[in-house]
Design a protein around this motif. Structure first.
Motif, PDB file in Angstrom:
ATOM      1  N   ASN A 133       4.951  71.088  90.511  1.00 43.72           N
ATOM      2  CA  ASN A 133       4.189  72.362  89.926  1.00 43.72           C
ATOM      3  C   ASN A 133       4.293  73.403  90.815  1.00 43.72           C
ATOM      4  O   ASN A 133       4.767  74.562  90.949  1.00 43.72           O
ATOM      5  N   ASN A 138      16.504  64.361  78.659  1.00 45.42           N
ATOM      6  CA  ASN A 138      16.151  65.965  78.928  1.00 45.42           C
ATOM      7  C   ASN A 138      16.593  66.285  80.450  1.00 45.42           C
ATOM      8  O   ASN A 138      16.462  65.594  81.281  1.00 45.42           O
ATOM      9  N   GLN A 139      16.636  67.499  80.477  1.00 43.69           N
ATOM     10  CA  GLN A 139      17.217  68.454  81.632  1.00 43.69           C
ATOM     11  C   GLN A 139      15.950  68.606  82.280  1.00 43.69           C
ATOM     12  O   GLN A 139      15.730  68.805  83.732  1.00 43.69           O
ATOM     13  N   LEU A 140      14.786  68.812  81.618  1.00 41.88           N
ATOM     14  CA  LEU A 140      13.468  69.147  82.127  1.00 41.88           C
ATOM     15  C   LEU A 140      12.590  67.859  81.661  1.00 41.88           C
ATOM     16  O   LEU A 140      12.640  67.373  80.608  1.00 41.88           O
ATOM     17  N   TYR A 150       7.748  65.903  88.511  1.00 38.90           N
ATOM     18  CA  TYR A 150       7.876  67.043  88.075  1.00 38.90           C
ATOM     19  C   TYR A 150       7.105  67.891  89.063  1.00 38.90           C
ATOM     20  O   TYR A 150       6.086  67.556  89.482  1.00 38.90           O
ATOM     21  N   GLY A 156       9.178  65.069  82.784  1.00 42.37           N
ATOM     22  CA  GLY A 156       7.792  64.841  83.499  1.00 42.37           C
ATOM     23  C   GLY A 156       7.080  63.653  83.046  1.00 42.37           C
ATOM     24  O   GLY A 156       7.487  63.256  81.936  1.00 42.37           O
ATOM     25  N   ASP A 157       5.967  63.268  83.338  1.00 37.21           N
ATOM     26  CA  ASP A 157       5.277  63.924  84.669  1.00 37.21           C
ATOM     27  C   ASP A 157       5.457  62.917  85.835  1.00 37.21           C
ATOM     28  O   ASP A 157       5.676  63.228  86.906  1.00 37.21           O
ATOM     29  N   LEU A 178       6.447  68.181  78.776  1.00 36.22           N
ATOM     30  CA  LEU A 178       7.714  67.536  79.221  1.00 36.22           C
ATOM     31  C   LEU A 178       7.446  66.083  79.469  1.00 36.22           C
ATOM     32  O   LEU A 178       6.323  65.571  79.541  1.00 36.22           O
ATOM     33  N   ASP A 234       9.202  61.739  79.546  1.00 34.92           N
ATOM     34  CA  ASP A 234      10.252  60.904  80.288  1.00 34.92           C
ATOM     35  C   ASP A 234       9.779  59.191  79.675  1.00 34.92           C
ATOM     36  O   ASP A 234       8.738  59.217  79.370  1.00 34.92           O
TER      37      ASP A 234
END
Length: 320
Positions: free
Chosen positions: A143, A103-105, A141, A107-108, A241, A243
């Protein structure tokens, strides 16, 4: 041939002994592996359990590849914790990990823990807040942390009362940290090496630029007070999000300072007793042969003198 072989063997043994001594004298810090806090493939015993670690939450163990704390899916939490505390005064922990996803976006992140309590699920990268001890956060990620490049690796020292502020990525409770952009989707094995000497230093090094190349993240000569009884753990979480957060291996060592060899303090006193003994022995043999030579010379001189005396006496007797 037998004598030559024996001499060669003796020379080889002498060379090996000198090499071992040189290694001992050059090395200031010695290490002993801590089996109780080390994780290697296949991770599990024959009964599909680990003797030294517990795991829980969404953690998945693939015995030939990794321990996946959380998968690339939303709202997951996973952890592994040592069953026995780390009681060594000085230690080094090296962990190989892998943060990756499509994914391009994303987390965490995940955390490495050395805390008084263990195996408590919570909001700080999958573990409990208000912890007592040391937490190392591999935060992927951002914030609200202006001026900081993510992923960011940060250390926090918990006193059991202070909370981690996720909204500011722990800015107010940061003990030390560094940016490490290359730790996600790496082209080389990613590792972290944490070295601690009580009351002396705390150092974190990262490998993510090239294999075998360590980058200093932080080092302090005033280390935090880590609980004398602290458990080693790893945890991770995903929110909206996600990973994959994998632990590949963990290697723990107990460190201690090697004793220093004695050094000569006055000129000329550096010669070893063995060298002095050898010199003395060599001198003794030289004096021995010298005495033989002088003795032979004296006997020869006496013989020549006695022969000349006899010849003179014979001439006198013939004259009369």
């Amino acid at each position: 041939m037998l004598l030559t072989s024996a001499l060669s063997a003796c020379l080889w043994l002498a060379t090996a002994a000198r090499a071992a001594i040189a290694t001992d004298e050059d090395g200031q810090v010695k290490a002993i592996g801590l089996r109780t806090h080390t994780l290697q493939q296949p991770y599990l015993d024959s009964d599909m359990q680990s003797r030294w670690f517990d795991f829980g939450g969404d953690t998945v163990i693939r015995t030939d590849q990794y321990i996946r704390l959380v998968s690339d899916r939303p709202s997951q939490t996973g952890w592994i914790w040592s069953r026995v505390p780390l009681t060594a005064t000085n230690w080094e922990i090296e962990v190989e990990f892998k943060i990756h996803g499509k994914n391009q976006l994303f987390g965490d992140g995940f955390a490495m823990w050395l805390t008084k309590d263990r195996a408590k699920t919570g909001p700080v990268f999958g573990s409990a807040d208000n912890f007592e001890g040391l937490g190392i956060f591999f935060d992927t990620y951002k914030n609200n942390r202006p001026g900081v490049v993510f992923p960011f690796v940060m250390a926090m020292v918990g006193d059991g009362k202070t909370s981690y502020d996720k909204d500011t990525d722990g800015k107010n409770t940061e003990f030390a940290g560094c940016s490490a952009r290359g730790i996600r989707n790496p082209s080389v094995p990613t590792k972290a090496r944490l070295t601690y000497f009580q009351d002396k230093s705390l150092k974190l090094e990262l490998q993510y630029k090239a294999e075998g190349e360590w980058t200093l993240c932080f080092e302090t000569e005033q280390p935090p007070a880590i609980p004398q009884v602290a458990y080693l753990g790893f945890s991770a979480e995903t929110g909206e999000l996600s990973d994959n957060h994998d632990i590949i291996s963990v290697t723990a060592k107990n460190l201690y300072m090697a004793s220093q060899p004695s050094r000569p303090t006055t000129p000329g006193s550096g010669r070893s007793k063995k060298a002095a003994s050898t010199k003395k022995s060599g001198g003794s043999w030289t004096w021995f042969f010298t005495k033989i030579f002088l003795g032979a010379f004296a006997i020869g001189g006496a013989y020549v003198g006695w022969t000349a005396y006899r010849a003179q006496q014979n001439r006198r007797s013939h004259r009369f």
